[in-house]
Write a protein that holds these residues in place. Structure first.
Motif, PDB file in Angstrom:
ATOM      1  N   HIS A 151       0.854  -1.188   0.000  1.00 11.47           N
ATOM      2  CA  HIS A 151       0.000   0.000   0.000  1.00 11.47           C
ATOM      3  C   HIS A 151       0.886   1.232   0.000  1.00 11.47           C
ATOM      4  CE1 HIS A 151      -0.222   1.111   4.584  1.00 11.47           C
ATOM      5  NE2 HIS A 151       0.969   0.671   4.269  1.00 11.47           N
ATOM      6  N   CYS A 152       0.260   2.359  -0.262  1.00  6.56           N
ATOM      7  CA  CYS A 152       0.898   3.653  -0.061  1.00  6.56           C
ATOM      8  C   CYS A 152      -0.169   4.571   0.510  1.00  6.56           C
ATOM      9  CB  CYS A 152       1.507   4.202  -1.344  1.00  6.56           C
ATOM     10  SG  CYS A 152       0.339   4.519  -2.661  1.00  6.56           S
ATOM     11  N   LEU A 153       0.257   5.552   1.256  1.00  9.27           N
ATOM     12  CA  LEU A 153      -0.676   6.465   1.900  1.00  9.27           C
ATOM     13  C   LEU A 153      -0.638   7.815   1.197  1.00  9.27           C
ATOM     14  CD1 LEU A 153      -0.045   5.571   5.645  1.00  9.27           C
ATOM     15  CD2 LEU A 153      -1.731   4.626   4.055  1.00  9.27           C
ATOM     16  N   GLU A 154      -1.656   8.055   0.395  1.00 12.46           N
ATOM     17  CA  GLU A 154      -1.734   9.317  -0.336  1.00 12.46           C
ATOM     18  C   GLU A 154      -1.867  10.471   0.640  1.00 12.46           C
ATOM     19  OE1 GLU A 154      -4.571   9.239  -3.514  1.00 12.46           O
ATOM     20  OE2 GLU A 154      -4.127   7.129  -3.919  1.00 12.46           O
ATOM     21  N   GLY A 155      -1.078  11.528   0.418  1.00 20.76           N
ATOM     22  CA  GLY A 155      -1.124  12.705   1.266  1.00 20.76           C
ATOM     23  C   GLY A 155      -0.284  12.598   2.521  1.00 20.76           C
ATOM     24  N   TYR A 156       0.366  11.468   2.735  1.00 17.64           N
ATOM     25  CA  TYR A 156       1.192  11.287   3.925  1.00 17.64           C
ATOM     26  C   TYR A 156       2.527  12.010   3.731  1.00 17.64           C
ATOM     27  CZ  TYR A 156       3.581   9.028   7.810  1.00 17.64           C
ATOM     28  OH  TYR A 156       4.271   8.790   8.971  1.00 17.64           O
ATOM     29  N   PRO A 157       2.966  12.791   4.714  1.00 19.39           N
ATOM     30  CA  PRO A 157       4.210  13.558   4.560  1.00 19.39           C
ATOM     31  C   PRO A 157       5.445  12.750   4.974  1.00 19.39           C
ATOM     32  CG  PRO A 157       3.165  14.149   6.612  1.00 19.39           C
ATOM     33  CD  PRO A 157       2.256  13.135   5.947  1.00 19.39           C
ATOM     34  N   GLY A 158       5.731  11.680   4.261  1.00 22.37           N
ATOM     35  CA  GLY A 158       6.891  10.867   4.616  1.00 22.37           C
ATOM     36  C   GLY A 158       7.002   9.646   3.733  1.00 22.37           C
TER      37      GLY A 158
ATOM     38  N   CYS B 118       5.941   6.684   3.862  1.00 23.83           N
ATOM     39  CA  CYS B 118       4.770   5.822   3.625  1.00 23.83           C
ATOM     40  C   CYS B 118       3.924   6.284   2.442  1.00 23.83           C
ATOM     41  CB  CYS B 118       3.913   5.731   4.878  1.00 23.83           C
ATOM     42  SG  CYS B 118       4.752   4.853   6.221  1.00 23.83           S
ATOM     43  N   ALA B 119       4.266   7.444   1.877  1.00 25.36           N
ATOM     44  CA  ALA B 119       3.585   7.890   0.660  1.00 25.36           C
ATOM     45  C   ALA B 119       4.040   7.074  -0.550  1.00 25.36           C
ATOM     46  CB  ALA B 119       3.843   9.376   0.423  1.00 25.36           C
ATOM     47  N   ARG B 120       5.194   6.411  -0.413  1.00 30.23           N
ATOM     48  CA  ARG B 120       5.685   5.553  -1.504  1.00 30.23           C
ATOM     49  C   ARG B 120       5.161   4.142  -1.314  1.00 30.23           C
ATOM     50  NH1 ARG B 120      10.493   8.306  -0.109  1.00 30.23           N
ATOM     51  NH2 ARG B 120      11.367   6.440   0.833  1.00 30.23           N
ATOM     52  N   LEU B 121       5.008   3.427  -2.399  1.00 36.16           N
ATOM     53  CA  LEU B 121       4.534   2.053  -2.347  1.00 36.16           C
ATOM     54  C   LEU B 121       5.493   1.199  -1.515  1.00 36.16           C
ATOM     55  CD1 LEU B 121       2.352   0.104  -3.423  1.00 36.16           C
ATOM     56  CD2 LEU B 121       3.911  -0.392  -5.321  1.00 36.16           C
ATOM     57  N   HIS B 122       4.945   0.444  -0.588  1.00 33.85           N
ATOM     58  CA  HIS B 122       5.722  -0.448   0.278  1.00 33.85           C
ATOM     59  C   HIS B 122       4.803  -1.560   0.763  1.00 33.85           C
ATOM     60  CE1 HIS B 122       3.795   2.357   3.058  1.00 33.85           C
ATOM     61  NE2 HIS B 122       3.939   1.429   4.008  1.00 33.85           N
ATOM     62  N   GLY B 123       5.376  -2.593   1.344  1.00 39.10           N
ATOM     63  CA  GLY B 123       4.575  -3.735   1.774  1.00 39.10           C
ATOM     64  C   GLY B 123       4.698  -4.036   3.249  1.00 39.10           C
ATOM     65  N   HIS B 124       3.755  -4.824   3.718  1.00 41.83           N
ATOM     66  CA  HIS B 124       3.747  -5.285   5.107  1.00 41.83           C
ATOM     67  C   HIS B 124       3.307  -6.736   5.145  1.00 41.83           C
ATOM     68  CE1 HIS B 124       4.077  -1.264   6.893  1.00 41.83           C
ATOM     69  NE2 HIS B 124       3.150  -0.861   6.055  1.00 41.83           N
ATOM     70  N   ASN B 125       3.712  -7.411   6.193  1.00 42.65           N
ATOM     71  CA  ASN B 125       3.102  -8.674   6.585  1.00 42.65           C
ATOM     72  C   ASN B 125       2.127  -8.296   7.699  1.00 42.65           C
ATOM     73  OD1 ASN B 125       4.568 -10.418   4.843  1.00 42.65           O
ATOM     74  ND2 ASN B 125       6.342 -10.143   6.164  1.00 42.65           N
ATOM     75  N   TRP B 126       0.896  -8.006   7.302  1.00 41.14           N
ATOM     76  CA  TRP B 126      -0.126  -7.515   8.211  1.00 41.14           C
ATOM     77  C   TRP B 126      -0.532  -8.629   9.184  1.00 41.14           C
ATOM     78  CZ3 TRP B 126      -1.585  -2.418   7.370  1.00 41.14           C
ATOM     79  CH2 TRP B 126      -1.245  -1.878   6.137  1.00 41.14           C
ATOM     80  N   ILE B 127      -0.621  -8.295  10.460  1.00 39.29           N
ATOM     81  CA  ILE B 127      -1.049  -9.239  11.489  1.00 39.29           C
ATOM     82  C   ILE B 127      -2.490  -8.882  11.862  1.00 39.29           C
ATOM     83  CG2 ILE B 127      -0.585 -10.167  13.781  1.00 39.29           C
ATOM     84  CD1 ILE B 127       2.340  -8.949  13.303  1.00 39.29           C
ATOM     85  N   ILE B 128      -3.356  -9.877  11.856  1.00 37.08           N
ATOM     86  CA  ILE B 128      -4.786  -9.658  12.056  1.00 37.08           C
ATOM     87  C   ILE B 128      -5.261 -10.456  13.267  1.00 37.08           C
ATOM     88  CG2 ILE B 128      -7.081  -9.909  11.001  1.00 37.08           C
ATOM     89  CD1 ILE B 128      -5.106  -8.093   9.438  1.00 37.08           C
TER      90      ILE B 128
END
Length: 128
Positions: free
Chosen positions: A17-24, A26-36
């Motif tokens: 994911h990437c976070l549009e409008g984020y000032p850092g 995380c605005a660039r595409l990156h991945g996670h191993n999301w824990i649910i």
């Protein structure tokens, strides 16, 4: 006094994911191993002492996560109008799983989504 049991399952999925409008970064595409973690409240137990079978929760979670696992979350319809933050992913999972799991005396109580083992967000809904 009303007795409540809360059952949970913990799993994970991988996605970018990437976070549009984020000032850092995380605005660039990156991945996670999301824990649910999915928590389900049960008002009563069945004749053998089970509120809801872990297998039923795991099956529902697996079904919903198939639509997220190994995708760019920004490209999915659920996240076209909102950033795929941990908060918004938790809300999405809560709502989708509620459609599947909620029944008389059984209710998804909260969903936890973590981007890393030490940082995440819970989502739940309260009656007014």
């Amino acid at each position: 006094m009303k007795e409540i049991h809360e059952i949970y399952v913990k799993t994970h999925f991988s996605a970018a994911h990437c976070l549009e409008g984020y000032p850092g970064d995380c605005a660039r595409l990156h991945g996670h191993n999301w824990i649910i973690e999915v928590h389900v409240r049960c008002e009563r137990l069945n004749e053998i002492g089970i509120g809801i079978d872990f297998r039923d929760i795991k099956t529902a979670v697996k079904e919903v996560l198939q639509g997220l696992d190994h995708f760019n979350l920004n490209e999915l319809p659920a996240f076209k109008s909102v950033n795929p933050t941990s908060e918004n992913i938790a809300r999405f999972l809560y709502k989708e799983l509620s459609w599947i799991l909620n029944a008389d005396g059984i209710k998804v109580s909260k969903v936890k989504v973590c981007e890393t083992p030490g940082a995440g967000a819970y989502y739940w809904e309260e009656e007014d």
